[in-house]
Scaffold this motif. Structure first.
Motif, PDB file in Angstrom:
ATOM      1  N   LYS A 122     -41.161  12.917  -6.036  1.00 49.01           N
ATOM      2  CA  LYS A 122     -42.383  12.070  -6.591  1.00 49.01           C
ATOM      3  C   LYS A 122     -43.467  12.086  -5.523  1.00 49.01           C
ATOM      4  O   LYS A 122     -44.901  12.062  -5.848  1.00 49.01           O
ATOM      5  CB  LYS A 122     -42.021  10.714  -5.913  1.00 49.01           C
ATOM      6  CG  LYS A 122     -41.181  10.214  -6.524  1.00 49.01           C
ATOM      7  CD  LYS A 122     -40.583   8.988  -6.261  1.00 49.01           C
ATOM      8  CE  LYS A 122     -39.769   8.175  -7.394  1.00 49.01           C
ATOM      9  NZ  LYS A 122     -39.688   6.547  -6.999  1.00 49.01           N
ATOM     10  N   ASN A 162     -42.204   6.316  -0.557  1.00 48.05           N
ATOM     11  CA  ASN A 162     -40.868   7.543  -0.870  1.00 48.05           C
ATOM     12  C   ASN A 162     -40.737   8.549   0.413  1.00 48.05           C
ATOM     13  O   ASN A 162     -38.875   8.585   0.472  1.00 48.05           O
ATOM     14  CB  ASN A 162     -41.642   7.877  -2.251  1.00 48.05           C
ATOM     15  CG  ASN A 162     -39.584   9.011  -2.699  1.00 48.05           C
ATOM     16  OD1 ASN A 162     -40.105  10.019  -2.926  1.00 48.05           O
ATOM     17  ND2 ASN A 162     -38.818   7.945  -3.165  1.00 48.05           N
ATOM     18  N   ASP A 218     -39.608   2.811   1.081  1.00 47.97           N
ATOM     19  CA  ASP A 218     -39.294   2.369  -0.801  1.00 47.97           C
ATOM     20  C   ASP A 218     -38.920   0.813  -0.604  1.00 47.97           C
ATOM     21  O   ASP A 218     -39.463  -0.505  -1.359  1.00 47.97           O
ATOM     22  CB  ASP A 218     -39.101   3.294  -2.205  1.00 47.97           C
ATOM     23  CG  ASP A 218     -40.286   3.820  -2.500  1.00 47.97           C
ATOM     24  OD1 ASP A 218     -41.619   3.725  -2.014  1.00 47.97           O
ATOM     25  OD2 ASP A 218     -39.500   4.715  -3.320  1.00 47.97           O
TER      26      ASP A 218
END
Length: 622
Positions: A267, A297, A302
């Motif tokens: 990500k 993340n 998260d």
């Protein structure tokens, strides 16, 4: 078929006979002196064989030995110690006195990059003549020639120590260096690095250009895979792939990563260049960019963004390794030590199209900073978030402990409600926030800000809404219960709206003193002052409220009320505000004023009456 089998058997017998003759006729210890001398000549290191060399003919023709060591000039301890070494050699070149080594393999090696293993210069010491008494070298036409095609290191350890307080252990080293031509070497490396209860395992493949060695080296890392796990990281760790061009230069000594591309947890993506000039005080230059960088993340935050502020607090207690910056801290002032910044100079530039931090999706994030021997300056720390713009230019003095910071926050048109939610604060306000401040203090986390920082803040909240308290309503209700000259309020919403809310405040070690407060809307004007406490999250503010509209009736009493500045005290916890309003006292004072005015008017109409003159004098004394 019989002839073929006979031919194969004859060839096998010849090969076995040749190998047997080779083992009998050529003593591998004849190579010792030559190998030792060549290593010392080309590298300056002293190679020592602890055991004799011996042949091994199956499945490869090899020379085996026991423990070996490689020591730098005048070093206190060897740089390399290996349990055993194997040299895979070609058969035919041996007949012409050429030692063609296909592969050198070290197993169970310990590589030490420590101060004690480094070369020690002793300019005043006499230079000893070279001696071959220990390992005689064959001279003349019988001299051996050495040619190595491949070097392999298996199941080994490297100890890297830069000073007494910093040591890095690189374990399970599996290294393969293979020459593709005279100017290029292919590198394959797999290993693990352990430090501070964290482990980095990685595997890379690279092509190295050695044409200008030792002046410079260039390596094209075309494949790099890694995984970082341990304390302070998400349970799944951080993993990804990458590539880069690594360049090393001997004078001035420097190393750089160019055209670097790195993924982190699928990500996040980083691209850019990193350069380190390795002088007495190293200088680092970092220039990175990312289309999207999700720090939540990457650090395992998260899950926190989906919880309420209280749930976040509880979660952090259970797993403090995933603690966000906003978490309650108990840091002592002495812990704010950034003295490591004194050990290098550098500059950093990092930009991201989208940067996610604590649930805040920041667009056009831009960070630029300089460090000069501990005096660091963040010249730019800005971005767009919650519909607005922020900038946090900051200077850091790391030459003292605790480190001192000076920042001038600037916020423009930022929606305040999602900002309060991201900071795990009660969302009692909404509107567009503008802030201009000048703050300084010791330390750099939320604990330091709430305990040690001080400075001024100018706050402007447009289209402000204060939830939990409807100021016009409570004033109108209080007066409506005391007199029938006004109507009950029609606005029963549980909030107060203002076109603008202006606050001038001073932060002093967790206490906020509000010197000026002004709010205005279509129905009221408010002035006030007070204070708030960041640690206790409470407030105590004195307001003077002028309700210009909304009384429901038109009469002389309402006209006078619309001109009054009604005192109102708002206090208590931020999420449970209380108020104090003494309507009866105000009505009594208003009634007294009205009676006094009526009497004065009547007296003025009867000014010729001498008896009434005494009553007027008495009234004026009240």
């Amino acid at each position: 078929m019989k002839r073929l089998l006979t031919t194969l058997i004859i060839l096998l017998v010849v090969i076995i006979t040749g190998l047997t003759a080779l083992v009998v006729l050529i003593n591998p210890n004849d190579f010792r002196g030559y190998i030792v001398k060549q290593v010392q000549k080309k590298s300056g290191y002293q190679l020592v064989f602890r055991d004799d060399l011996r042949w091994h003919v199956w499945p490869k023709l090899s020379i085996l030995t026991g423990e070996i060591s490689l020591t730098a000039e005048n070093a206190k301890i060897p740089a390399i110690v290996a349990e055993n070494m194997r040299l895979d050699v070609e058969l035919l070149p041996l007949l012409s006195h050429q030692l063609l080594v296909k592969e050198v393999m070290l197993k169970g090696a310990v590589l030490r990059l420590t101060p004690d293993s480094q070369p020690q210069k002793q300019p005043e010491a006499p230079i000893a003549p070279e001696s071959d008494a220990h390992y005689p070298i064959i001279a003349g036409s019988q001299a051996w020639k050495l040619d190595i095609a491949r070097i392999r290191v298996a199941d080994s350890l490297m100890i890297w120590q830069t000073n007494e307080h910093s040591q890095l252990n690189v374990r399970d080293i599996n290294l393969l260096l293979e020459r593709s031509d005279k100017d290029h070497v292919d590198l394959s490396l797999r290993s693990k690095i352990n430090k501070n209860q964290q482990e980095l395992s990685f595997e890379l493949n690279s092509s190295i250009d050695i044409s200008d060695y030792p002046q410079q080296l260039s390596a094209d890392i075309n494949s790099f895979e890694y995984q970082l796990q341990g304390i302070g990281l998400p349970s799944t760790g951080i993993q990804g792939k990458g590539s880069a061009i690594v360049k090393y230069q001997a004078s001035p000594e420097s190393i750089s990563l160019q055209k670097m591309a790195l993924t982190l947890n699928d990500k996040n993506e980083l691209k850019g260049n990193i350069t380190a000039i390795l002088k007495d005080k190293p200088h680092y230059s970092i220039n990175l960019s990312s289309p999207k960088f999700n720090l939540d993340n990457l650090l395992g935050w998260d899950v926190l963004s989906k919880k309420t502020p209280q749930e976040k607090h509880d979660y952090r207690i259970e797993n403090n390794s995933l603690k966000p910056v906003i978490a309650t801290s108990v840091s002592a002032l002495s812990n704010y030590d950034l003295a490591f910044l004194q050990g290098f100079d550098g500059d950093i530039s990092f930009t991201a199209d989208n940067f996610i931090y604590q649930g805040m999706d920041i667009a056009h994030f831009d960070l630029k900073a300089l460090n000069n021997s501990g005096m660091a300056k963040i010249t730019k720390l800005s971005g767009n978030v919650f519909g607005g713009y922020f900038a946090l230019p900051t200077t850091i003095d790391a030459t003292v402990v605790p480190a001192k910071l000076h920042t001038k926050p600037l916020l423009q048109k930022i929606e305040v409600q999602p900002l309060l939610t991201a900071l795990a604060l009660p969302s009692i306000f909404s509107g567009q926030l503008n802030v201009d401040g000048d703050l300084l203090g010791e330390g750099y986390d939320e604990y330091a800000i709430s305990h040690y920082w001080q400075g001024g803040l100018n706050i402007d909240l447009k289209n402000a809404r204060l939830k939990g308290l409807n100021i016009p309503q409570l004033i109108q209700q209080s007066f409506a219960r005391a007199t029938d000259q006004i109507s009950q309020p029609t606005n029963t919403e549980n909030f107060t709206e203002a076109n603008s809310l202006l606050v001038k405040a001073q932060l002093d070690h967790g206490k906020i003193k509000v010197s000026e407060l002004a709010a205005a809307s279509g129905v009221f004007n408010i002035k006030g002052h007070g204070e708030a406490d960041l640690l206790k999250q409470n407030t105590d503010v004195s307001l003077w409220v002028q309700l210009t509209n909304g009384w429901g009736k038109q009469n002389e009493f309402v006209r006078r009320l619309s001109q009054l500045k009604i005192p109102l005290r708002v206090y208590g916890d931020w999420d449970n505000l209380q108020y104090k309003l003494n309507v009866e006292s105000m009505l009594r004072d208003e009634l007294q004023q009205k009676v006094k005015k009526s009497i004065k008017d009547w007296l003025e109409d009867n000014s010729n009456n001498k008896e009434l003159k005494k009553l007027e004098d008495l009234l004026n004394k009240k």
